[in-house]
Design a protein around this motif. Structure first.
Motif, mmCIF file in Angstrom:
data_model
loop_
_atom_site.group_PDB
_atom_site.id
_atom_site.type_symbol
_atom_site.label_atom_id
_atom_site.label_comp_id
_atom_site.label_asym_id
_atom_site.label_seq_id
_atom_site.Cartn_x
_atom_site.Cartn_y
_atom_site.Cartn_z
ATOM 1 N N THR A 117 26.383 37.081 66.574
ATOM 2 C CA THR A 117 26.052 37.160 65.144
ATOM 3 C C THR A 117 26.939 38.164 64.440
ATOM 4 O O THR A 117 27.443 37.901 63.339
ATOM 5 N N LEU A 118 27.114 39.331 65.045
ATOM 6 C CA LEU A 118 27.970 40.346 64.413
ATOM 7 C C LEU A 118 29.396 39.846 64.279
ATOM 8 O O LEU A 118 30.033 40.026 63.233
ATOM 9 N N LEU A 119 29.907 39.197 65.307
ATOM 10 C CA LEU A 119 31.279 38.692 65.245
ATOM 11 C C LEU A 119 31.422 37.653 64.138
ATOM 12 O O LEU A 119 32.410 37.659 63.379
ATOM 13 N N LYS A 120 30.440 36.783 63.989
ATOM 14 C CA LYS A 120 30.479 35.792 62.915
ATOM 15 C C LYS A 120 30.450 36.472 61.547
ATOM 16 O O LYS A 120 31.214 36.109 60.634
ATOM 17 N N HIS A 121 29.587 37.466 61.379
ATOM 18 C CA HIS A 121 29.512 38.177 60.101
ATOM 19 C C HIS A 121 30.805 38.924 59.795
ATOM 20 O O HIS A 121 31.248 38.970 58.639
ATOM 21 N N LEU A 122 31.415 39.510 60.826
ATOM 22 C CA LEU A 122 32.687 40.208 60.609
ATOM 23 C C LEU A 122 33.766 39.234 60.153
ATOM 24 O O LEU A 122 34.558 39.538 59.257
ATOM 25 N N ARG A 123 33.797 38.071 60.759
ATOM 26 C CA ARG A 123 34.800 37.074 60.382
ATOM 27 C C ARG A 123 34.557 36.531 58.970
ATOM 28 O O ARG A 123 35.496 36.287 58.215
ATOM 29 N N ASP A 124 33.265 36.368 58.624
ATOM 30 C CA ASP A 124 32.921 35.740 57.347
ATOM 31 C C ASP A 124 32.909 36.722 56.181
ATOM 32 O O ASP A 124 33.239 36.346 55.049
ATOM 33 N N PHE A 125 32.516 37.981 56.443
ATOM 34 C CA PHE A 125 32.223 38.890 55.336
ATOM 35 C C PHE A 125 33.041 40.176 55.351
ATOM 36 O O PHE A 125 32.833 41.054 54.511
ATOM 37 N N ALA A 126 33.967 40.310 56.298
ATOM 38 C CA ALA A 126 34.870 41.453 56.326
ATOM 39 C C ALA A 126 36.290 40.924 56.501
ATOM 40 O O ALA A 126 36.503 39.712 56.583
ATOM 41 N N GLU A 127 37.249 41.800 56.555
ATOM 42 C CA GLU A 127 38.649 41.369 56.668
ATOM 43 C C GLU A 127 39.272 41.915 57.945
ATOM 44 O O GLU A 127 39.068 43.082 58.297
#
Length: 396
Positions: A117-127
């Motif tokens: 989940t964290l990896l998905k959020h980092l990819r989707d919502f961070a750079e």
């Protein structure tokens, strides 16, 4: 082991006997109270720790000499009690000896999902984040913690600037918010068993923790670990139904049944003919304890111990005591039943409301327990993280 229908000829266990077991095995009857918090954690399998106050209040309700210092000793000095994101994705404080089983049975699977989940959020919502960068950042954090000994997320951000980056969640929505990479990553490392929460900065009610590295626990085969978790739970909470086991662990029905079968769980009949289970040799009745009272906190393990609660909690009282997510607030107990709820006002006064008449003996016992709680709390003021309708009414 049954599939939900009691077999003919099985032993019956009454609701009165179940309540007697709670008084004795959950250390709530006065004669059952213990000296050390590790004994409390083992008796209950684990202490709910999502709310920092719950560990202290639950433990001290069962200690012969209640003391916040005794809980702090176990958590932060001896580190004989550790917190893990585990059953039902809830944080539990469990003994160091039991922690490897909880980790293998529940925490590691949750950590795998948390990482994805964290990896998905980092990819989707961070750079600029991907799996290699996440792994590199984790290594850097653990290296920094090894040097520092312990540190807050903010302090670690000085050593590992990537922790200061943020994720913009729900952009354009009314609930848009930025989440810190650091806060999410440290929680992930904790759920994976690499770091632990240290003594909070501030009072024991604070949720602002520094972190410290921990040695990795020994590997326990998952099936063995699940059986041990259920063995301890059934010893403390049995008799119980298969649905109770499934709910408390947060596992699939198949996992719950497999663990029960591995233990050779024995069928018993509960009130109304429902099918229950106990450990082999545990169907014999226990002697009734002396009448007992307790003021248990929000999320106490006893109140949250079973999926089916009608034998100790009237269904009509649930809306006052639980929030919409199914979390319980502070409860009054008399001889194995929930008989009301309580709260602490801003001036320190403990107040409560009865749902049923407990008689003069019950009222006197509850008042004595309230005085005992006020005595060790002193100047401390506790507002549960879980705010329930009755608790809000009582403090208004």
């Amino acid at each position: 082991m049954s599939n939900g229908v009691p077999s003919s000829g099985v032993r019956s266990i009454s609701d009165d006997q179940r309540r007697a077991r709670v008084g004795r095995r959950h250390l709530l009857a006065r004669a059952e109270r213990v000296a050390r918090v590790e004994q409390v954690a083992d008796a209950l399998v684990g202490l709910h720790a999502t709310d920092a106050a719950t560990v202290y209040l639950s433990a001290c309700a069962r200690l012969a000499e209640p003391s916040a210092a005794e809980v702090e000793r176990a958590l932060y000095e001896d580190v004989s009690l550790v917190k893990l994101l585990s059953m039902r994705r809830t944080i539990f404080a469990v003994t160091e000896e039991f922690a490897p089983y909880v980790s293998s049975a529940a925490a590691r699977a949750i950590a795998v999902k948390e990482r994805a989940t964290l990896l998905k959020h980092l990819r989707d919502f961070a750079e600029g984040w991907d799996e290699p960068r996440l792994a590199e950042t984790e290594r850097a954090v653990l290296a920094a913690l090894t040097v520092r000994g312990e540190a807050t997320t903010a302090e670690l951000s000085v050593d590992v600037p990537a922790l200061r980056e943020t994720m913009l969640m729900a952009q354009g929505k009314p609930y848009e918010a930025r989440q810190s990479v650091g806060s999410r990553l440290l929680r992930l490392l904790a759920s994976d068993g690499h770091v632990r929460r240290c003594r909070p900065r501030g009072s024991w009610l604070s949720s602002s923790y520094p972190w410290a590295p921990v040695p990795q626990w020994p590997d326990v085969p998952v099936r063995e670990a699940k059986a041990e978790v259920v063995r301890r739970w059934l010893a403390a909470y049995g008799p119980a139904t298969v649905e109770d086991v499934k709910w408390w662990t947060g596992w699939t029905l198949g996992d719950a049944r497999r663990a029960l079968a591995d233990l050779g769980a024995v069928d018993v009949a509960l009130a109304g003919g429902a099918a229950g289970l106990v450990l082999p040799g545990d169907a014999e009745p226990l002697a009734e304890p002396e009448p007992w009272a307790a003021l248990l906190p929000a999320l106490d393990p006893t109140t949250m111990g079973w999926r089916g609660r009608d034998w100790y909690l009237r269904p009509e009282d649930v809306p006052a005591l639980f929030d919409r997510a199914g979390n319980v607030g502070p409860t009054l107990w008399w001889c194995g039943r929930v008989v009301g709820g309580w709260a602490q006002r801003a001036d320190g006064e403990l107040v409560w409301r009865y749902f049923t008449d407990v008689g003069a003996e019950g009222r006197a016992a509850i008042e004595a327990e309230a005085a005992r709680l006020s005595g060790w709390l002193g100047e401390v003021r506790v507002t549960p993280r879980i705010r329930t309708p009755l608790e809000r009414e009582l403090v208004a």
